[in-house]
Scaffold this active site. Structure first.
Site, PDB file in Angstrom:
ATOM      1  N   ARG A  26       0.879  -1.137  -0.008  1.00 42.26           N
ATOM      2  CA  ARG A  26       0.105  -0.098  -0.089  1.00 42.26           C
ATOM      3  C   ARG A  26       0.807   1.184  -0.041  1.00 42.26           C
ATOM      4  NH1 ARG A  26      -1.113   1.786   4.686  1.00 42.26           N
ATOM      5  NH2 ARG A  26      -1.717  -0.410   5.592  1.00 42.26           N
TER       6      ARG A  26
ATOM      7  N   ASP B 269      -9.398  18.911 -12.472  1.00 39.77           N
ATOM      8  CA  ASP B 269      -9.683  17.447 -13.115  1.00 39.77           C
ATOM      9  C   ASP B 269      -9.189  17.751 -14.623  1.00 39.77           C
ATOM     10  OD1 ASP B 269     -10.932  15.158 -14.442  1.00 39.77           O
ATOM     11  OD2 ASP B 269     -12.419  15.086 -13.013  1.00 39.77           O
TER      12      ASP B 269
ATOM     13  N   LYS C 218     -10.056   6.787 -18.226  1.00 38.80           N
ATOM     14  CA  LYS C 218     -10.551   7.391 -19.631  1.00 38.80           C
ATOM     15  C   LYS C 218      -9.610   7.397 -20.460  1.00 38.80           C
ATOM     16  CE  LYS C 218     -14.421   8.085 -17.188  1.00 38.80           C
ATOM     17  NZ  LYS C 218     -14.679   7.111 -16.079  1.00 38.80           N
TER      18      LYS C 218
ATOM     19  N   TYR D  86     -18.554  15.936 -13.203  1.00 38.29           N
ATOM     20  CA  TYR D  86     -18.959  14.706 -13.231  1.00 38.29           C
ATOM     21  C   TYR D  86     -19.937  14.294 -12.119  1.00 38.29           C
ATOM     22  CZ  TYR D  86     -18.815   9.729 -12.804  1.00 38.29           C
ATOM     23  OH  TYR D  86     -19.302   8.149 -12.162  1.00 38.29           O
TER      24      TYR D  86
HETATM   25  O1  P1T Z   1     -14.629   6.483 -12.730  1.00 41.16           O
HETATM   26  P1  P1T Z   1     -13.659   7.021 -11.861  1.00 41.16           P
HETATM   27  O2  P1T Z   1     -12.234   6.369 -12.422  1.00 41.16           O
HETATM   28  O3  P1T Z   1     -13.495   6.898 -10.515  1.00 41.16           O
HETATM   29  O4  P1T Z   1     -13.490   8.346 -12.206  1.00 41.16           O
HETATM   30  C1  P1T Z   1     -14.463   9.480 -11.882  1.00 41.16           C
HETATM   31  C2  P1T Z   1     -14.509  10.515 -12.670  1.00 41.16           C
HETATM   32  C3  P1T Z   1     -13.584  11.803 -12.404  1.00 41.16           C
HETATM   33  N1  P1T Z   1     -13.497  12.697 -13.330  1.00 41.16           N
HETATM   34  C4  P1T Z   1     -14.197  12.741 -14.480  1.00 41.16           C
HETATM   35  C5  P1T Z   1     -14.242  14.073 -15.565  1.00 41.16           C
HETATM   36  C6  P1T Z   1     -15.174  11.728 -15.029  1.00 41.16           C
HETATM   37  O5  P1T Z   1     -15.657  11.624 -16.185  1.00 41.16           O
HETATM   38  C7  P1T Z   1     -15.014  10.663 -13.959  1.00 41.16           C
HETATM   39  C8  P1T Z   1     -15.896   9.399 -14.442  1.00 41.16           C
HETATM   40  N2  P1T Z   1     -16.907   9.809 -15.457  1.00 41.16           N
HETATM   41  C9  P1T Z   1     -17.760   8.835 -15.874  1.00 41.16           C
HETATM   42  C10 P1T Z   1     -17.875   7.345 -15.496  1.00 41.16           C
HETATM   43  C11 P1T Z   1     -18.552   9.203 -16.984  1.00 41.16           C
HETATM   44  O6  P1T Z   1     -19.184   8.484 -17.465  1.00 41.16           O
HETATM   45  O7  P1T Z   1     -18.791  10.401 -17.050  1.00 41.16           O
END
Ligand code: P1T
Length: 390
Positions: free
Chosen positions: A57, A180, A205, A109
């Protein structure tokens, strides 16, 4: 094209970093060309308290390479990876204290909105929202304001905020500015160079880009914040597996190649849809019709495969359109090789209160598109067919 279409220049040496940074084969016992996946939860110590790695960790060689690569791509000194994008944002919340106030951009998001409103507030953090304009943030600054959090471009209405302007305002008030950067990645936008304090990613992504991993990251140049982030990574424990780190490391080697194709495809498709009689409006920061196109060119080096459209119609029209598509799979997430499509009101933004959604223009005819890297003629034919059905 020499001036990168009026955008900032593309970062030099980006793919060389992806392939070579921290990846010298001689550091590994068998001189592996590819960073080995170190699958161990703990490490043997030379003497009590004397070790290179202590516990999975706290540190892992595969994860450490990935963290160094991502940091270098973002022009950062420190990088840390987490088990999801929201795990990275959870860790950002850990930078705040009970009683602190943070201002979040109103269009983020849905899961980010939920995390701040429903979880951070439980720990005594006050959360308010601003529309992304620098004045809207400044008006809300109070003595206990400690953080501004934005997405640029936003998910799903593709609004931008002026990163430099917010940076200089935030610095005046000694407020931490977190952005972000998921939609553009460091290939197209490097917010630390524009003055942001912390950059956050959902590596799920574009950075991973193959729709098969959930991960997140934070990077910073600030020594104190870097130290705090590593402490929180260890103390809160939201860490990824070495296998997942290896997958993302592999994916980063093709990030620039993939993004060029995502960008080209999304522009061709957005231009096509802009002329289609059944489309009310296209929201794509790379098109001159976007109200902040000039800002996009001033602060980024391009745009990815993300854009949104308003169909002429209502919820039933949207459902019929989405059902008629073949290559655009109806699904949350974005940034993979496969094209995805989403109806934010029913999918990615259900946790955003309806009155806030209405205010932001997240309505039942707003369709969010993540254009993949398929052959664009097939994507256009798919869209044309689905639009003919409504
Ligand atoms: O899904 P995760 O890896 O926990 O990420 C969250 C997140 C954070 N910031 C942005 C801009 C995002 O688009 C997302 C996750 N978004 C999706 C799952 C979606 O469909 O928009």
């Amino acid at each position: 094209m020499t001036d990168n279409d009026g955008y900032l220049p593309l970062p030099k040496g980006f793919t060389t970093i992806a392939i070579h940074e921290a990846q010298d084969p001689e550091q590994w016992s068998h001189h592996e060309i590819v960073t080995p996946i170190t699958m161990t939860s703990t490490f043997k110590q030379d003497e009590p308290g004397v070790f290179k790695y202590q516990y999975g960790r706290i540190g892992n060689p595969t994860r450490e390479v990935l963290e160094k690569v991502i940091a270098k791509m973002e022009c950062a000194k420190y990088g840390a990876c987490f088990s999801s994008g929201l795990g990275a944002i959870t860790t950002v919340i850990g930078l705040l204290e009970n009683g602190d106030h943070m201002i979040c951009m109103d269009d983020v998001y849905g899961g980010t909105n939920r995390l701040f409103l429903q979880i951070a507030t439980k720990f005594g953090i006050e959360v308010t929202f601003a529309d992304g304009d620098v004045d809207s943030f400044e008006r809300q600054i109070k003595p206990n304001t400690k953080m501004i959090f934005v997405e640029s471009p936003t998910n799903p209405t593709m609004r931008l905020c002026d990163i430099k302007a917010i940076t200089s305002m935030a610095k005046r008030y000694k407020v931490m500015f977190v952005i972000d950067n998921t939609f553009l990645t460091p290939y197209y936008q490097r917010p630390l160079l524009l003055g942001a304090d912390v950059v956050m990613h959902s590596l799920t992504k574009y950075m991973n880009g193959h729709s098969d991993i959930i991960m997140g990251a934070l990077v910073t140049n600030d020594d104190k914040l870097g130290e705090k982030i590593y402490f929180l990574q260890k103390a809160m424990g939201v860490v990824p597996s070495p296998f997942d780190c290896s997958q993302v490391l592999r994916s980063l080697k093709t990030l620039a190649l993939r993004l060029k194709k995502h960008q080209a495809n999304s522009l061709v498709l957005a231009k096509y849809l802009e002329t289609h009689p059944k489309i009310e409006r296209v929201l794509h920061p790379g098109l001159p019709s976007h109200p902040q196109h000039e800002l996009a060119k001033r602060q980024s080096s391009g745009h990815s495969g993300m854009f949104s459209v308003y169909l002429k119609g209502d919820l039933e029209t949207s459902k019929k359109f989405l059902k008629s598509l073949k290559y655009f799979a109806l699904g949350g997430s974005l940034g993979g090789a496969e094209s995805l499509i989403a109806l934010s009101t029913k999918m990615t933004h259900t946790s955003v209160p309806k009155d806030q959604r209405d205010k932001l223009g997240i309505t039942d005819n707003l369709i969010r598109i993540s254009v993949g890297i398929e052959d664009v003629e097939d994507l256009i034919a798919d869209m044309k067919y689905a639009l003919d059905q409504i």
